[in-house]
Design an enzyme around this catalytic site. Structure first.
Site, PDB file in Angstrom:
ATOM      1  N   GLY A   1      34.892  32.954  44.606  1.00  0.00           N
ATOM      2  CA  GLY A   1      35.341  33.445  45.905  1.00  0.00           C
ATOM      3  C   GLY A   1      34.203  33.937  46.782  1.00  0.00           C
ATOM      4  O   GLY A   1      34.174  33.657  47.985  1.00  0.00           O
ATOM      5  N   THR A   2      33.294  34.678  46.194  1.00  0.00           N
ATOM      6  CA  THR A   2      32.200  35.240  46.992  1.00  0.00           C
ATOM      7  C   THR A   2      31.350  34.129  47.597  1.00  0.00           C
ATOM      8  O   THR A   2      31.008  34.168  48.784  1.00  0.00           O
ATOM      9  CB  THR A   2      31.346  36.178  46.120  1.00  0.00           C
ATOM     10  OG1 THR A   2      32.145  37.303  45.777  1.00  0.00           O
ATOM     11  CG2 THR A   2      30.122  36.677  46.874  1.00  0.00           C
TER      12      THR A   2
ATOM     13  N   HIS B   1      39.317  32.609  38.362  1.00  0.00           N
ATOM     14  CA  HIS B   1      39.626  33.669  37.391  1.00  0.00           C
ATOM     15  C   HIS B   1      40.700  34.630  37.875  1.00  0.00           C
ATOM     16  O   HIS B   1      41.122  35.529  37.146  1.00  0.00           O
ATOM     17  CB  HIS B   1      38.359  34.429  36.973  1.00  0.00           C
ATOM     18  CG  HIS B   1      37.812  35.354  38.003  1.00  0.00           C
ATOM     19  ND1 HIS B   1      37.976  36.714  37.925  1.00  0.00           N
ATOM     20  CD2 HIS B   1      37.117  35.131  39.131  1.00  0.00           C
ATOM     21  CE1 HIS B   1      37.389  37.283  38.965  1.00  0.00           C
ATOM     22  NE2 HIS B   1      36.856  36.338  39.705  1.00  0.00           N
TER      23      HIS B   1
ATOM     24  N   CYS C   1      34.411  57.409  43.929  1.00  0.00           N
ATOM     25  CA  CYS C   1      33.759  57.495  42.631  1.00  0.00           C
ATOM     26  C   CYS C   1      33.851  56.204  41.836  1.00  0.00           C
ATOM     27  O   CYS C   1      33.085  55.993  40.915  1.00  0.00           O
ATOM     28  CB  CYS C   1      34.356  58.632  41.818  1.00  0.00           C
ATOM     29  SG  CYS C   1      33.608  60.184  42.264  1.00  0.00           S
TER      30      CYS C   1
END
Lengths: 142, 391
Positions: free
Chosen positions: B69-70, B199, B323
């Site tokens: 995807g990236t 994935h 976080c």
């Protein structure tokens, strides 16, 4: 993933935090951090003859924030306030067998919360000159 | 253990693995070579291309294999912009894109392009009127995420594509979370370019695709070879391609059945949590959302602590808190839908998958309220709330 980055000590203090709660008869209270950043620590002290007889905390924050608050309360319980002021964020980190780099600010927050609570006590309960001396001491240390 | 993080990745389907195994062992030929061992692989990947194309009503030569995807997002954004920069230098996207799109836009801005980041409403939907208003004479590309990875909101893709085409603008959609969960017809939905990643639908990691309409120009992403119609050089990831095609075939064969199952579990989670845990809210649209996505913010607590306690009970989920992102700010998506920072910090994302069970959802619903209570009992914010509201 987050888990792996924390030491066993951190996880122990996160899962079984010591001294959680508040003190009705606290004579020193310190709050640091802000909700926007995702961390708030509040430490309650009951000090008698300059000795920390009881300490409790409440924390809104991540695993490290809760663990550093917990260990900080353990480190100061029973100490006189002058010794308690010597506890740095480094000592907090060492006592936890280290923190992931992105969480070091949590140990700073624990130190700041502790100092804020002690100064709150000192301001309310000590003579002006003694309080000023204490403040000076903190300044020179930094 | 209970895996509730299927938007992060999914478990490889055994049938997918089986389809891949020959290409990891005996069928190792390079598809670009001319002998039989290689040509069989050439045929296999071209069959996979056809099979993938047919699922989206596309043509085989409109499917380009990538690493995921990236890469597909980076390629589409940067290299379509580059190909059309003489026509114009304006791009429209949304404020809730994946970073692969957002950071590509930032890069394009550094190269002299102008980017409009459309706001979204409280449910995470873009406003089609605002989209129309933001179109300029030199707008060359609109890129809007099909379904959001954090809050699951599904955009009106067909309408967005229609608006783009009325203005002769290319429409790309990051469909990484949608593929495998939503029926997609690139013709009907007016999609010119679409990113997907195997994935996310029980396929292998490291393989994805970019659908690109035939008449749309794009600069090559990788120079070096004639693979992927000379647009993306490099020896093909043969087992990955075969696995992705198989995974898609399975996903779309069982789409309706799977979605009914997931939606039932999703709605049970949403309704039960909102009913039984005070001071929480659902993020994302209640109905226009992915069948597997639950995203809820709990006031007075922080997401990472919540994840750690869930982890200790064997539940794996995710959060939009700072976080968990490694930065000081909570998720840009949660801020874009108008959540204050402190509430965004307390978000929990549960993304279901076909291997989850009703029993797992029930045991989660039993454990969650206790965990939330435990963290609130520790929270000075909750103290303050009680003091101010209960006298």
């Amino acid at each position: 993933m987050i888990n792996m980055a924390y030491s066993e000590k951190v996880m122990d203090h996160f899962m079984n935090p010591r001294n959680v709660g508040s003190l009705e008869d606290a004579n020193g209270v310190g709050t640091v951090g802000n909700a926007k950043c995702g961390d708030i620590m509040k430490i309650y002290l009951k000090v008698k003859n300059n000795v920390i007889e009881d300490v409790k905390f409440k924390t809104f924050g991540c695993g490290a924030a809760i663990a550093t608050s917990s260990i900080a309360t353990e480190l100061v319980k029973g100490k006189n306030i002058y010794d308690a002021l010597k506890i740095t964020n480094k000592a907090v980190m060492e006592a936890l067998d280290g923190l992931p780099p992105v969480k070091i600010h949590c140990s700073c927050l624990a130190e700041e919360a502790l100092h804020a609570a002690i100064l709150d006590y000192a301001q309310k309960n000590m003579k002006a000159d003694e309080f000023n001396k204490l403040k000076e001491k903190l300044k020179t240390k930094k | 253990m209970v895996y509730f993080d299927n938007a992060a990745t999914t478990k490889l389907d055994k049938n997918v693995l089986e389809s891949m195994l020959p290409y990891l062992t005996d069928s190792y030929g390079n598809p670009s070579s001319i002998y039989k061992l290689a040509q069989e692989n050439r045929i296999a990947i071209e069959n996979a291309r056809s099979s993938i194309a047919s699922i989206f009503n596309a043509k085989p030569n409109e499917i380009y294999f990538t690493s995921g995807g990236t890469e597909s997002d980076n390629w589409a954004l940067k290299c379509i912009a580059q190909a059309y920069q003489k026509k114009g230098k304006h791009i429209i996207t949304s404020s809730i894109e994946h970073h692969a799109v957002l950071h590509s836009c930032k890069y394009l801005e550094s190269q002299g392009f102008r980017v409009t980041y459309l706001p979204v409403d409280k449910d995470g939907l873009i406003d089609l009127e605002k989209l129309k208003e933001s179109i300029c004479d030199d707008t060359i590309l609109i890129s809007i995420i099909f379904a959001n990875n954090e809050i699951g909101t599904i955009q009106p893709i067909e309408e967005i594509g229609k608006i783009a085409h009325e203005h002769n603008i290319i429409f790309h959609t990051d469909a990484v979370q949608a593929v495998g969960s939503v029926a997609i017809d690139v013709e009907k939905m007016n999609i010119d370019a679409m990113s997907l990643s195997a994935h996310k639908f029980y396929g292998p990691k490291g393989i994805g695709a970019l659908y690109l309409r035939k008449n749309v120009k794009i600069m090559p992403f990788m120079d070096g070879g004639a693979q992927e119609f000379s647009k993306r050089g490099g020896t093909e990831n043969v087992p990955g391609i075969i696995g992705m095609a198989k995974a898609l075939e399975i996903a779309y064969k069982n789409l309706d059945e799977n979605n009914i199952f997931l939606t039932k579990l999703r709605d049970k989670l949403i309704e039960n949590i909102l009913k039984n845990v005070p001071h929480c809210r659902l993020n994302g649209h209640r109905y226009k959302r992915l069948p597997n996505n639950v995203n809820i913010s709990f006031e007075f607590i922080e997401g990472e602590s919540l994840l750690l306690l869930l982890d200790s009970k064997g539940f794996f989920a995710s959060s939009g808190s700072a976080c968990t992102s490694g930065s000081l700010d909570p998720s840009h998506v949660l801020l874009a839908i108008g959540l204050p920072h402190e509430i965004a910090h307390g978000s929990l994302r549960i993304t279901l998958g076909k291997y989850n069970t009703s029993k797992e959802v029930d045991s989660f619903l039993t454990e969650l309220p206790e965990i939330i209570k435990r963290l609130r009992d520790m929270s000075p914010l909750y103290d303050e709330y009680l003091k101010n509201n209960l006298g």
